[in-house]
Structures are given as structure tokens and as C-alpha cells.
Motif scaffolding. Structure first.
Motif, PDB file in Angstrom:
ATOM      1  N   ASN A  34       0.817  -1.214   0.000  1.00  0.00           N
ATOM      2  CA  ASN A  34       0.000   0.000   0.000  1.00  0.00           C
ATOM      3  C   ASN A  34       0.853   1.268   0.000  1.00  0.00           C
ATOM      4  OD1 ASN A  34      -3.033  -0.587   0.243  1.00  0.00           O
ATOM      5  ND2 ASN A  34      -2.098  -2.099   1.583  1.00  0.00           N
ATOM      6  N   THR A  35       2.126   1.145  -0.394  1.00  0.00           N
ATOM      7  CA  THR A  35       3.045   2.280  -0.422  1.00  0.00           C
ATOM      8  C   THR A  35       3.648   2.433  -1.815  1.00  0.00           C
ATOM      9  OG1 THR A  35       3.613   1.938   1.902  1.00  0.00           O
ATOM     10  CG2 THR A  35       5.137   3.274   0.603  1.00  0.00           C
ATOM     11  N   ILE A  36       3.577   3.654  -2.365  1.00  0.00           N
ATOM     12  CA  ILE A  36       4.251   3.927  -3.638  1.00  0.00           C
ATOM     13  C   ILE A  36       5.506   4.741  -3.363  1.00  0.00           C
ATOM     14  CG2 ILE A  36       2.153   3.861  -5.016  1.00  0.00           C
ATOM     15  CD1 ILE A  36       2.364   6.929  -5.277  1.00  0.00           C
ATOM     16  N   THR A  37       6.454   4.612  -4.266  1.00  0.00           N
ATOM     17  CA  THR A  37       7.682   5.402  -4.214  1.00  0.00           C
ATOM     18  C   THR A  37       7.668   6.330  -5.415  1.00  0.00           C
ATOM     19  OG1 THR A  37       8.841   3.545  -3.203  1.00  0.00           O
ATOM     20  CG2 THR A  37      10.199   5.305  -4.130  1.00  0.00           C
ATOM     21  N   MET A  38       7.970   7.603  -5.143  1.00  0.00           N
ATOM     22  CA  MET A  38       7.897   8.638  -6.179  1.00  0.00           C
ATOM     23  C   MET A  38       9.132   9.537  -6.078  1.00  0.00           C
ATOM     24  SD  MET A  38       4.534  11.002  -6.687  1.00  0.00           S
ATOM     25  CE  MET A  38       4.305  12.024  -8.125  1.00  0.00           C
ATOM     26  N   ASN A  39       9.534  10.118  -7.165  1.00  0.00           N
ATOM     27  CA  ASN A  39      10.654  11.050  -7.198  1.00  0.00           C
ATOM     28  C   ASN A  39      10.331  12.279  -6.345  1.00  0.00           C
ATOM     29  OD1 ASN A  39      11.886  13.608  -8.568  1.00  0.00           O
ATOM     30  ND2 ASN A  39      13.214  11.913  -9.160  1.00  0.00           N
ATOM     31  N   ALA A  40      11.276  12.720  -5.530  1.00  0.00           N
ATOM     32  CA  ALA A  40      11.052  13.844  -4.613  1.00  0.00           C
ATOM     33  C   ALA A  40      10.682  15.135  -5.355  1.00  0.00           C
ATOM     34  CB  ALA A  40      12.290  14.073  -3.750  1.00  0.00           C
ATOM     35  N   GLU A  41      11.293  15.392  -6.501  1.00  0.00           N
ATOM     36  CA  GLU A  41      10.962  16.602  -7.268  1.00  0.00           C
ATOM     37  C   GLU A  41       9.551  16.537  -7.831  1.00  0.00           C
ATOM     38  OE1 GLU A  41      12.713  19.512  -7.581  1.00  0.00           O
ATOM     39  OE2 GLU A  41      13.958  18.586  -6.033  1.00  0.00           O
ATOM     40  N   LYS A  44       7.187  17.253  -5.004  1.00  0.00           N
ATOM     41  CA  LYS A  44       7.147  18.681  -4.685  1.00  0.00           C
ATOM     42  C   LYS A  44       6.249  19.425  -5.676  1.00  0.00           C
ATOM     43  CE  LYS A  44      10.229  22.595  -3.950  1.00  0.00           C
ATOM     44  NZ  LYS A  44      11.620  23.058  -3.977  1.00  0.00           N
ATOM     45  N   GLU A  45       6.429  19.152  -6.963  1.00  0.00           N
ATOM     46  CA  GLU A  45       5.611  19.803  -7.994  1.00  0.00           C
ATOM     47  C   GLU A  45       4.131  19.488  -7.851  1.00  0.00           C
ATOM     48  OE1 GLU A  45       7.129  18.743 -11.832  1.00  0.00           O
ATOM     49  OE2 GLU A  45       8.965  19.913 -11.571  1.00  0.00           O
ATOM     50  N   ALA A  46       3.821  18.265  -7.381  1.00  0.00           N
ATOM     51  CA  ALA A  46       2.429  17.837  -7.247  1.00  0.00           C
ATOM     52  C   ALA A  46       1.827  18.215  -5.894  1.00  0.00           C
ATOM     53  CB  ALA A  46       2.331  16.326  -7.450  1.00  0.00           C
ATOM     54  N   GLY A  47       2.638  18.827  -5.016  1.00  0.00           N
ATOM     55  CA  GLY A  47       2.138  19.214  -3.700  1.00  0.00           C
ATOM     56  C   GLY A  47       1.954  18.033  -2.763  1.00  0.00           C
ATOM     57  N   ILE A  48       2.804  17.018  -2.919  1.00  0.00           N
ATOM     58  CA  ILE A  48       2.715  15.808  -2.101  1.00  0.00           C
ATOM     59  C   ILE A  48       3.881  15.791  -1.123  1.00  0.00           C
ATOM     60  CG2 ILE A  48       2.789  13.284  -2.127  1.00  0.00           C
ATOM     61  CD1 ILE A  48       1.690  13.506  -5.056  1.00  0.00           C
ATOM     62  N   THR A  49       3.581  15.538   0.134  1.00  0.00           N
ATOM     63  CA  THR A  49       4.594  15.418   1.174  1.00  0.00           C
ATOM     64  C   THR A  49       4.839  13.940   1.453  1.00  0.00           C
ATOM     65  OG1 THR A  49       3.786  17.466   2.175  1.00  0.00           O
ATOM     66  CG2 THR A  49       5.180  16.073   3.545  1.00  0.00           C
ATOM     67  N   SER A  50       6.112  13.571   1.605  1.00  0.00           N
ATOM     68  CA  SER A  50       6.439  12.179   1.893  1.00  0.00           C
ATOM     69  C   SER A  50       5.742  11.743   3.176  1.00  0.00           C
ATOM     70  CB  SER A  50       7.957  12.010   2.038  1.00  0.00           C
ATOM     71  OG  SER A  50       8.285  10.641   2.139  1.00  0.00           O
ATOM     72  N   GLY A  51       5.137  10.553   3.126  1.00  0.00           N
ATOM     73  CA  GLY A  51       4.444  10.028   4.291  1.00  0.00           C
ATOM     74  C   GLY A  51       2.961  10.344   4.335  1.00  0.00           C
ATOM     75  N   THR A  52       2.443  10.960   3.255  1.00  0.00           N
ATOM     76  CA  THR A  52       1.014  11.253   3.201  1.00  0.00           C
ATOM     77  C   THR A  52       0.334  10.350   2.178  1.00  0.00           C
ATOM     78  OG1 THR A  52       1.314  13.011   1.556  1.00  0.00           O
ATOM     79  CG2 THR A  52       1.328  13.672   3.869  1.00  0.00           C
ATOM     80  N   GLU A 109      -2.566  12.292  -7.016  1.00  0.00           N
ATOM     81  CA  GLU A 109      -2.919  13.552  -6.366  1.00  0.00           C
ATOM     82  C   GLU A 109      -2.975  13.344  -4.862  1.00  0.00           C
ATOM     83  OE1 GLU A 109      -7.652  14.037  -6.351  1.00  0.00           O
ATOM     84  OE2 GLU A 109      -6.819  13.944  -8.373  1.00  0.00           O
ATOM     85  N   PRO A 110      -2.559  14.379  -4.120  1.00  0.00           N
ATOM     86  CA  PRO A 110      -2.608  14.260  -2.662  1.00  0.00           C
ATOM     87  C   PRO A 110      -4.057  14.184  -2.177  1.00  0.00           C
ATOM     88  CG  PRO A 110      -2.026  16.494  -3.314  1.00  0.00           C
ATOM     89  CD  PRO A 110      -2.101  15.688  -4.574  1.00  0.00           C
ATOM     90  N   ILE A 111      -4.244  13.470  -1.087  1.00  0.00           N
ATOM     91  CA  ILE A 111      -5.555  13.411  -0.444  1.00  0.00           C
ATOM     92  C   ILE A 111      -5.533  14.421   0.699  1.00  0.00           C
ATOM     93  CG2 ILE A 111      -7.125  11.985   0.916  1.00  0.00           C
ATOM     94  CD1 ILE A 111      -6.142   9.583  -0.695  1.00  0.00           C
ATOM     95  N   ALA A 112      -6.499  15.330   0.673  1.00  0.00           N
ATOM     96  CA  ALA A 112      -6.550  16.385   1.678  1.00  0.00           C
ATOM     97  C   ALA A 112      -6.683  15.770   3.066  1.00  0.00           C
ATOM     98  CB  ALA A 112      -7.722  17.316   1.394  1.00  0.00           C
ATOM     99  N   SER A 113      -5.927  16.308   3.981  1.00  0.00           N
ATOM    100  CA  SER A 113      -5.994  15.873   5.367  1.00  0.00           C
ATOM    101  C   SER A 113      -7.305  16.328   5.988  1.00  0.00           C
ATOM    102  CB  SER A 113      -4.811  16.465   6.156  1.00  0.00           C
ATOM    103  OG  SER A 113      -4.952  16.164   7.518  1.00  0.00           O
ATOM    104  N   THR A 114      -7.886  15.473   6.778  1.00  0.00           N
ATOM    105  CA  THR A 114      -9.129  15.840   7.461  1.00  0.00           C
ATOM    106  C   THR A 114      -8.875  15.889   8.967  1.00  0.00           C
ATOM    107  OG1 THR A 114      -9.800  13.525   7.499  1.00  0.00           O
ATOM    108  CG2 THR A 114     -10.648  14.878   5.687  1.00  0.00           C
ATOM    109  N   GLY A 115      -7.915  16.715   9.343  1.00  0.00           N
ATOM    110  CA  GLY A 115      -7.549  16.852  10.742  1.00  0.00           C
ATOM    111  C   GLY A 115      -8.655  17.527  11.545  1.00  0.00           C
ATOM    112  N   PRO A 116      -8.441  17.648  12.855  1.00  0.00           N
ATOM    113  CA  PRO A 116      -9.451  18.255  13.718  1.00  0.00           C
ATOM    114  C   PRO A 116      -9.690  19.722  13.369  1.00  0.00           C
ATOM    115  CG  PRO A 116      -7.412  17.844  14.939  1.00  0.00           C
ATOM    116  CD  PRO A 116      -7.237  17.256  13.575  1.00  0.00           C
TER     117      PRO A 116
END
Length: 118
Positions: A34-41, A44-52, A109-116
Motif C-alpha cells: 500500500n506504499t508507492i515510491t515517487m521522485n522527490a521533485e 514537490k511539484e504535485a504538492g505531495i509530502t512524503s508520508g502522506t 494527487e494528494p488526499i486532503a488531510s481531514t484533521g481536527p
């Protein structure tokens, strides 16, 4: 699919082979598939943070993965074979008995966080 596309390659990993003894339902094995590996650059361009979490869409389906940066060429992502990759595969086997698992065009695409709420 309308967004930026990446080439997705799926394959077996040595860690998958080690974890198979614990079983495919073990938390460790499930974390791998359930984990993908992606190029860091690219991340960054896609607005994705590692671990999300990210949503990956192919022409045949979609699946949610944890995204981590790693040694992957720009424009490409890697994921170990597992149930999520099966949701992205088509049914065409070109006579081989197994669907194509290399070079799929996908959107990530990043999935928006649904924090408190404050």
C-alpha cells in the motif's frame, strides 16, 4: 484523466518476499503493498509530502496509497504488486495470462488531510 501523468511500474520486492512468511494479511505486508515510491521533485511539484496518502488513478480504476520519496526517475512511480495495484490494472493480457503491469499512465494527487477543526 486530465492531470499530469506519471508512468507507474509494479513489481515484486525483496521485502515482499521476506514478509510473505508472515502472510499477506499481516500489517507489515499490507504496509509494503500500500506504499508507492515517487521522485522527490515530482512530489514537490504535485504538492505531495512524503508520508502522506495519495489517490492514484489509471484508465481502469483507482486506489489509495501512502507515498514516500525514493530513488525513482522523474516521471515514474513504483509500487509493489498487491491488491491496490489490481484495482488499477485492466483486464487485457495480450495472450500472456497476466495484465500489463509496467508503464501504466496514472495520475497521482494528494488526499486532503481531514484533521481536527479549530
Amino acid at each position: 484523466m486530465a492531470g499530469k501523468r506519471y508512468l507507474m511500474n509494479a513489481g515484486r520486492t525483496t521485502k515482499q518476499g521476506q514478509q510473505i512468511n508472515a502472510g499477506k494479511d499481516s500489517p507489515e505486508y499490507q504496509a509494503l503493498v500500500n506504499t508507492i515510491t515517487m521522485n522527490a521533485e515530482d512530489m514537490k511539484e504535485a504538492g505531495i509530502t512524503s508520508g502522506t496518502n495519495v489517490l492514484v488513478r489509471s484508465d481502469d480504476g483507482e486506489a489509495t496509497f501512502l507515498c514516500k520519496d525514493g530513488k525513482v526517475p522523474r516521471g515514474m512511480i513504483f509500487v509493489p504488486y498487491g491488491p491496490p495495484t489490481c484495482r488499477l490494472m485492466g483486464q487485457t493480457t495480450d495472450g500472456t495470462g497476466m495484465p500489463t503491469s509496467k508503464g501504466w499512465e496514472v495520475e497521482v494527487e494528494p488526499i486532503a488531510s481531514t484533521g481536527p477543526k479549530a
